[in-house]
Scaffold this motif. Structure first.
Motif, mmCIF file in Angstrom:
data_model
loop_
_atom_site.group_PDB
_atom_site.id
_atom_site.type_symbol
_atom_site.label_atom_id
_atom_site.label_comp_id
_atom_site.label_asym_id
_atom_site.label_seq_id
_atom_site.Cartn_x
_atom_site.Cartn_y
_atom_site.Cartn_z
ATOM 1 N N SER A 144 75.894 41.483 23.870
ATOM 2 C CA SER A 144 74.874 42.503 23.614
ATOM 3 C C SER A 144 75.393 43.910 23.874
ATOM 4 N N GLU A 145 76.121 44.089 24.974
ATOM 5 C CA GLU A 145 76.671 45.408 25.299
ATOM 6 C C GLU A 145 77.689 45.859 24.258
ATOM 7 N N SER A 167 68.336 45.798 23.466
ATOM 8 C CA SER A 167 69.479 45.206 24.175
ATOM 9 C C SER A 167 69.053 43.996 24.994
ATOM 10 N N GLY A 168 67.837 44.040 25.542
ATOM 11 C CA GLY A 168 67.322 42.888 26.286
ATOM 12 C C GLY A 168 67.103 41.691 25.382
ATOM 13 N N HIS A 209 74.681 38.843 27.723
ATOM 14 C CA HIS A 209 74.775 40.259 28.094
ATOM 15 C C HIS A 209 76.056 40.904 27.564
ATOM 16 N N GLU A 210 77.170 40.225 27.690
ATOM 17 C CA GLU A 210 78.448 40.829 27.298
ATOM 18 C C GLU A 210 78.478 41.126 25.801
ATOM 19 N N SER A 260 70.471 40.276 24.470
ATOM 20 C CA SER A 260 71.006 39.546 25.626
ATOM 21 C C SER A 260 70.374 38.162 25.751
#
Length: 245
Positions: free
Chosen positions: A222-223, A210-211, A219-220, A214
């Protein structure tokens, strides 16, 4: 770096199974990033068939900076087979990390004897791809077998030994399915449903990728990718109120 692997996986799947496309949420199937030294593209595919309820694989191409192939194959809930997990990551062709395993849903001896011990012969065939590396984000005793391939290696070994192991592991996995008997008892089927959901939750809570997502795609995005596609049966931590141990 892994396009040949991707092509072999697709060919192997389409030769053996009657695949149907499985929807990928809008915006997650393909994305381009202009961050970093090299532009990165991420593309994902997802299929289903009577034998496998979800076959997903993703390729990240960031040119010389990074080449990544990730895949998980989820058997139908009518089979208690392990999941097939593949993670091949290369950064600058110097750092190459290889992870491939039949990921057990259960750790009891009867299950392991039936579905994991058959891997031993292949595992022993590739001792150079079995390294005692530290598993930083996961419990090695949960959703991993003792016959996983886990190694840091060089680009030439990826092209030769890793590709050979990849084909061997796939062939054994298809063979295991051909010999498996579908479950008929509803309680057994529900046990598999729960085990696969638990796998998604465990993986989403800990996945170090996830890092990486991102850093390339924000980030958005990726989530969303993590919880709506990769591990869609997981509940985001903020929603579930759980804490990772």
């Amino acid at each position: 770096m892994y396009k040949r692997f991707l092509e072999h996986l697709e060919q192997s799947l389409f030769q053996r199974f009657t695949l149907q496309s499985r929807p990928i949420p809008p915006g997650l199937e393909y994305q381009v990033s202009d961050r970093g030294r090299n532009p990165a593209t991420i593309r994902s595919w997802c299929y289903q068939c009577p034998e496998y309820r979800k076959i997903r694989y993703t390729y990240i191409d960031a040119g010389a900076s990074a080449q990544i192939l990730n895949s998980v194959i989820y058997p139908s809930h009518y089979y208690e087979l392990p999941l097939l997990g593949i993670d091949f990551l290369s950064f600058g062709q110097v750092k190459n990390l290889i992870v491939m395993d039949f990921q057990p849903l259960f750790q009891d001896e009867a299950y392991l004897k039936k579905y994991i011990y058959p891997l031993q012969t292949l595992h022993d065939k590739y001792p150079d791809l079995v390294q005692d590396l530290e598993m930083k984000f996961y419990d090695a005793n949960q959703y991993f077998s003792k016959y996983l391939l886990f190694a840091k290696t060089d680009a030439e070994t990826v092209k030769t030994r890793v590709f050979a192991a990849f084909k061997d592991y796939l062939d054994l996995y298809w063979q295991m399915l051909a010999q498996a008997q579908p479950l008929t008892d509803q309680s057994d089927i529900q046990r598999i449903v729960k085990a696969q959901k638990d796998y998604d939750q465990y993986s989403a809570d800990r996945d170090p990728a996830s890092g990486l997502f991102s850093s390339y795609f924000g980030h958005e995005w990726s989530e969303r990718f993590l919880h709506e596609f990769l591990f869609e049966d997981a509940v985001p931590l903020a929603t579930s109120g759980k804490k990772v141990n």
